[in-house]
Design a protein around this motif. Structure first.
Motif, short mmCIF file in Angstrom:
data_model
loop_
_atom_site.label_atom_id
_atom_site.label_comp_id
_atom_site.label_asym_id
_atom_site.label_seq_id
_atom_site.Cartn_x
_atom_site.Cartn_y
_atom_site.Cartn_z
N LEU A 304 1.10 -1.22 -0.55
CA LEU A 304 -0.28 0.04 0.29
C LEU A 304 0.90 1.27 -0.23
O LEU A 304 0.50 2.05 -0.75
CB LEU A 304 -1.10 0.22 1.61
CG LEU A 304 -2.48 -0.65 1.14
CD1 LEU A 304 -2.53 -0.83 2.71
CD2 LEU A 304 -3.53 -1.07 0.30
N GLU A 305 2.21 1.30 1.08
CA GLU A 305 2.91 2.29 1.15
C GLU A 305 3.58 2.90 -0.34
O GLU A 305 3.47 3.81 -1.06
CB GLU A 305 3.14 2.63 2.23
CG GLU A 305 4.21 3.59 2.63
CD GLU A 305 4.69 3.55 3.42
OE1 GLU A 305 5.98 4.62 4.39
OE2 GLU A 305 5.00 2.51 4.63
N TYR A 306 4.27 1.68 -0.95
CA TYR A 306 5.41 1.95 -1.81
C TYR A 306 4.94 1.88 -3.20
O TYR A 306 4.93 3.55 -4.22
CB TYR A 306 5.97 0.92 -1.63
CG TYR A 306 7.60 0.68 -2.90
CD1 TYR A 306 8.49 2.14 -2.57
CD2 TYR A 306 7.27 0.06 -4.06
CE1 TYR A 306 9.58 2.22 -3.09
CE2 TYR A 306 8.68 0.11 -4.66
CZ TYR A 306 9.98 0.96 -4.26
OH TYR A 306 10.80 1.00 -5.24
N PHE A 307 3.61 0.94 -3.67
CA PHE A 307 3.02 1.11 -5.05
C PHE A 307 2.26 2.04 -4.76
O PHE A 307 1.33 1.75 -5.96
CB PHE A 307 2.86 -0.68 -5.18
CG PHE A 307 4.28 -1.17 -5.22
CD1 PHE A 307 4.92 -1.02 -6.49
CD2 PHE A 307 4.64 -2.39 -5.11
CE1 PHE A 307 6.22 -1.76 -6.59
CE2 PHE A 307 5.87 -3.26 -4.70
CZ PHE A 307 6.55 -3.10 -6.28
N GLU A 308 1.56 2.10 -3.78
CA GLU A 308 0.03 2.85 -3.47
C GLU A 308 -1.08 2.40 -4.44
O GLU A 308 -1.11 2.87 -5.43
CB GLU A 308 0.46 4.48 -4.11
CG GLU A 308 1.46 5.34 -3.07
CD GLU A 308 1.88 7.16 -4.08
OE1 GLU A 308 1.17 6.56 -4.71
OE2 GLU A 308 2.74 7.44 -2.81
N LEU A 309 -1.45 1.03 -3.75
CA LEU A 309 -2.28 0.11 -4.64
C LEU A 309 -3.39 0.68 -4.53
O LEU A 309 -4.52 1.45 -3.73
CB LEU A 309 -2.31 -1.17 -4.55
CG LEU A 309 -0.71 -1.71 -4.57
CD1 LEU A 309 -0.65 -3.03 -4.70
CD2 LEU A 309 -0.39 -1.75 -6.38
N SER A 310 -4.93 0.42 -5.96
CA SER A 310 -6.30 1.28 -5.25
C SER A 310 -6.41 0.21 -4.49
O SER A 310 -6.18 -1.26 -5.12
CB SER A 310 -6.83 1.22 -7.35
OG SER A 310 -6.23 0.19 -7.95
N THR A 311 -7.70 0.49 -4.66
CA THR A 311 -9.10 -0.90 -3.84
C THR A 311 -8.54 -2.06 -5.14
O THR A 311 -8.97 -2.76 -4.17
CB THR A 311 -9.76 -0.23 -3.60
OG1 THR A 311 -9.64 1.33 -2.36
CG2 THR A 311 -10.67 -1.44 -3.14
N GLU A 312 -8.83 -1.93 -5.91
CA GLU A 312 -9.06 -2.74 -6.68
C GLU A 312 -7.42 -4.08 -6.79
O GLU A 312 -7.90 -5.08 -7.01
CB GLU A 312 -9.27 -2.64 -8.82
CG GLU A 312 -11.31 -1.72 -8.34
CD GLU A 312 -11.37 -2.02 -9.22
OE1 GLU A 312 -10.57 -1.80 -10.61
OE2 GLU A 312 -12.47 -0.90 -10.39
N ASP A 313 -6.07 -3.47 -7.41
CA ASP A 313 -5.07 -3.76 -7.18
C ASP A 313 -4.45 -4.59 -5.81
O ASP A 313 -3.59 -4.86 -5.87
CB ASP A 313 -3.75 -3.12 -7.67
CG ASP A 313 -4.69 -2.31 -8.98
OD1 ASP A 313 -4.99 -3.70 -9.68
OD2 ASP A 313 -3.96 -1.09 -9.83
N GLN A 314 -5.55 -3.98 -4.30
CA GLN A 314 -5.06 -4.53 -3.28
C GLN A 314 -4.71 -6.36 -3.36
O GLN A 314 -4.24 -6.76 -2.78
CB GLN A 314 -5.54 -3.70 -2.28
CG GLN A 314 -5.27 -2.33 -2.04
CD GLN A 314 -5.65 -1.78 -1.62
OE1 GLN A 314 -6.55 -2.45 -0.55
NE2 GLN A 314 -5.95 -1.02 -0.94
N LYS A 315 -6.08 -6.49 -3.70
CA LYS A 315 -6.27 -7.68 -3.90
C LYS A 315 -5.49 -8.59 -4.88
O LYS A 315 -4.94 -9.74 -4.08
CB LYS A 315 -7.58 -8.47 -3.74
CG LYS A 315 -8.62 -9.60 -2.87
CD LYS A 315 -9.64 -10.29 -3.09
CE LYS A 315 -10.66 -11.56 -3.06
NZ LYS A 315 -11.54 -10.92 -2.82
N THR A 316 -5.55 -8.62 -5.57
CA THR A 316 -5.36 -8.80 -6.32
C THR A 316 -3.72 -8.99 -6.66
O THR A 316 -3.14 -9.90 -6.61
CB THR A 316 -5.13 -8.32 -8.31
OG1 THR A 316 -6.36 -8.66 -8.24
CG2 THR A 316 -4.88 -9.44 -9.02
N THR A 317 -2.84 -8.02 -6.57
CA THR A 317 -0.90 -8.30 -6.38
C THR A 317 -1.12 -8.77 -4.45
O THR A 317 -0.09 -9.46 -4.41
CB THR A 317 -0.86 -6.97 -5.49
OG1 THR A 317 -1.62 -5.46 -7.09
CG2 THR A 317 0.77 -6.55 -5.39
N PHE A 318 -1.71 -8.79 -3.46
CA PHE A 318 -1.77 -9.68 -3.05
C PHE A 318 -1.69 -11.20 -2.83
O PHE A 318 -0.46 -11.88 -2.68
CB PHE A 318 -2.69 -8.88 -0.95
CG PHE A 318 -2.38 -9.66 -0.02
CD1 PHE A 318 -1.19 -10.08 0.85
CD2 PHE A 318 -3.30 -10.53 0.26
CE1 PHE A 318 -1.39 -10.33 1.84
CE2 PHE A 318 -2.47 -12.09 1.28
CZ PHE A 318 -1.73 -11.13 2.50
#
Length: 504
Positions: A304-318
């Motif tokens: 969240l802090e480094y890549f500043e992910l959107s809400t949609e990308d948070q779950k996908t990236t994790f």
């Protein structure tokens, strides 16, 4: 004689007057020339004074222009120190980060050049040269940032590395590097993010796999079922091959560790020390889940802090990072509990997981909640199966050959049942909703009461029979008096009601 002298004097005076007149005429001529020269000098002085005033005005105007446009001009003239720092400076030093911020200003201001006075001072050719130089410096900065991030990502593929320290100093501490890269080359920033995701996917799976092998070396207490077994003399013992101490340990909550934190996690040094000492299952589960939670939460906050992910990308990236580890965790826990018959340990694992769910909600880590839910889905059925095994064990228990030989004191089996009920009730004291455990405990209690009735069916003395039942019911209700919550209250009321019936 006298007349001659007078004539001579008069003649001399005339000559002197003529000489004086000539001198006077020369003086007058000189004065006239001086006046002409003086007038010319005055005119020159007036011109010089006028020129001086004009120069002063121009100088004043130039200072005003310089004051007004000096900063604008400076922002379009790249300092040599800035160029040198970006091209060859140490990226670990704060000066490089400062230089990058300055370059960002130059790049940003160049696109907003609209001031007419600035365009007057900077020729069109000069502006193009500065813009071209800024772009080249931008490309150089992008190249160096790319190399810096790639080297950092490769560090994670080494053996024992301090991931938290690397992320803190080389990523979070240099966050503006990736921000600059994302702004000026979004495609490259996405490729680097993908490279990081792939690397961390391997990293976590690799280390969790080896951690599962480490925990597999621990000697885990399998647990015991409640069952009496008859010895050669016709009396009952508490379980073949089990000492009284170990039996009490399996059903007594007080002899188990109540609190686990990150400092009590089983690590390599700890496992080597306790490898030959049997451990309760919950310690293995707690260690695994605490380590998994610690790493997953830290990774989530970093993303969240480094890549500043959107809400949609948070779950996908994790999940792109942890999918392999989540599957490994699912399999590890499945194997861990599949052969266990330790109902206390399984229920403690359930309560611990419920606490982790609340903690994740409090810490705003929603991506890990599905993992906890899957653990609950694994644990509840296993607990139900173990409780069913307890009930089946009681149903299949052999009856004493001589019921009249039974003492009126509480049966040894009653002590174990009361300890089990007390432990289950204590672990459920804070439960506010109906759970599957309630039905299982009720079934266990009914099966146990049925077994006690079978024990004393052959007793000829009804008073001894009632005393035997009353003593057993009293023991259980007394033990349950120390527990709190609805489950403890219901079970205590059940055995007190039975006790009242046999005493009527």
């Amino acid at each position: 004689m006298i007349q001659n002298n007078e004539k001579e004097a008069t003649s001399e005076n005339a000559i002197q007057f003529d000489a004086l007149e000539q001198v006077l005429q020369k003086v007058v001529g000189s004065l006239e020339k001086f006046q002409v020269n003086l007038d010319a000098a005055t005119a020159d002085i007036d011109k010089v004074s006028q020129w001086s005033s004009e120069i002063q005005v121009r100088l004043s105007n130039m200072k005003k222009v310089e004051s007004a446009l000096g900063a604008e001009i400076d922002t379009h003239l790249l300092p040599p120190t800035l160029i040198k720092t970006i091209c060859t400076g140490d990226m670990e030093h704060p000066s490089w980060s400062t230089a990058l911020e300055q370059l960002e200003i130059y790049l940003g201001d160049e696109g907003n050049a609209t001031n007419n006075e600035k365009l007057t001072l900077l020729s069109h050719k000069g502006s193009e040269e500065q813009e071209e130089l800024c772009q080249k410096l931008c490309y150089k900065a992008i190249e160096r940032i790319r190399n810096y991030i790639v080297v950092t990502i490769k560090l994670f593929r080494h053996g024992l590395v301090d991931v938290a320290s690397i992320r803190k100093h080389r990523f979070i501490g240099k966050k503006n590097y990736y921000t600059f890269l994302s702004k000026h080359n979004p495609l490259l920033s996405l490729e680097l993010r993908k490279a990081y995701i792939n690397t961390m996917n391997w990293y976590y799976y690799y280390h969790f796999y080896h951690y599962s092998l480490l925990l597999s070396r621990v000697n885990i207490l399998k647990g015991e079922l409640i069952r009496p077994e008859e010895d050669r003399k016709g009396f009952f013992m508490l379980g073949k091959g089990s000492s009284q101490i170990q039996s009490s340990r399996m059903f007594s909550l007080d002899l188990r560790s109540q609190n686990f934190d990150i400092n009590s996690v089983l690590m390599a040094s700890t496992v080597n020390h306790i490898e030959s000492s049997p451990q309760f299952l919950e310690r293995i589960y707690f260690s695994w889940e605490l380590v998994f939670t610690e790493h997953a939460s830290a990774e989530y906050f970093f993303l969240l802090e480094y890549f500043e992910l959107s809400t949609e990308d948070q779950k996908t990236t994790f999940h792109s990072i942890f999918d392999g580890s989540l599957q490994l965790s699912q399999q590890f826990i499945t194997d861990l509990i599949s052969t266990s018959i330790d109902s206390i340990a399984i229920l403690k694992c359930i309560r611990f997981t419920q606490e982790l769910i609340l903690q994740s909600q409090k810490n705003l880590v929603p991506v890990i909640e599905p993992h906890y839910t899957s653990m609950i889905i694994l644990l509840w059925p296993r607990l139900q199966a173990i409780m069913d095994l307890h009930s089946e064990s009681l149903q299949k228990s052999p009856l004493p050959s001589k019921s009249d030989d039974l003492a009126s004191t509480p049966h040894p089996l009653t002590q174990r049942v009361s300890e089990l009920l007390y432990s289950l009730a204590t672990l459920s004291a804070n439960s506010l909703e109906a759970e599957p455990l309630t039905h299982s405990v009720s079934r266990l209690s009914h099966d146990f009461v049925a077994l006690l009735n079978k024990f004393c069916e052959g007793m000829s003395d009804e008073r001894k029979r009632n005393r035997f039942l009353s003593n057993n019911f009293t023991l259980i209700s007394t033990v349950l008096s120390g527990a709190h919550g609805k489950l403890a209250f219901d079970q205590k009321a059940y055995f007190e009601e039975l006790n009242e019936k046999v005493n009527d």
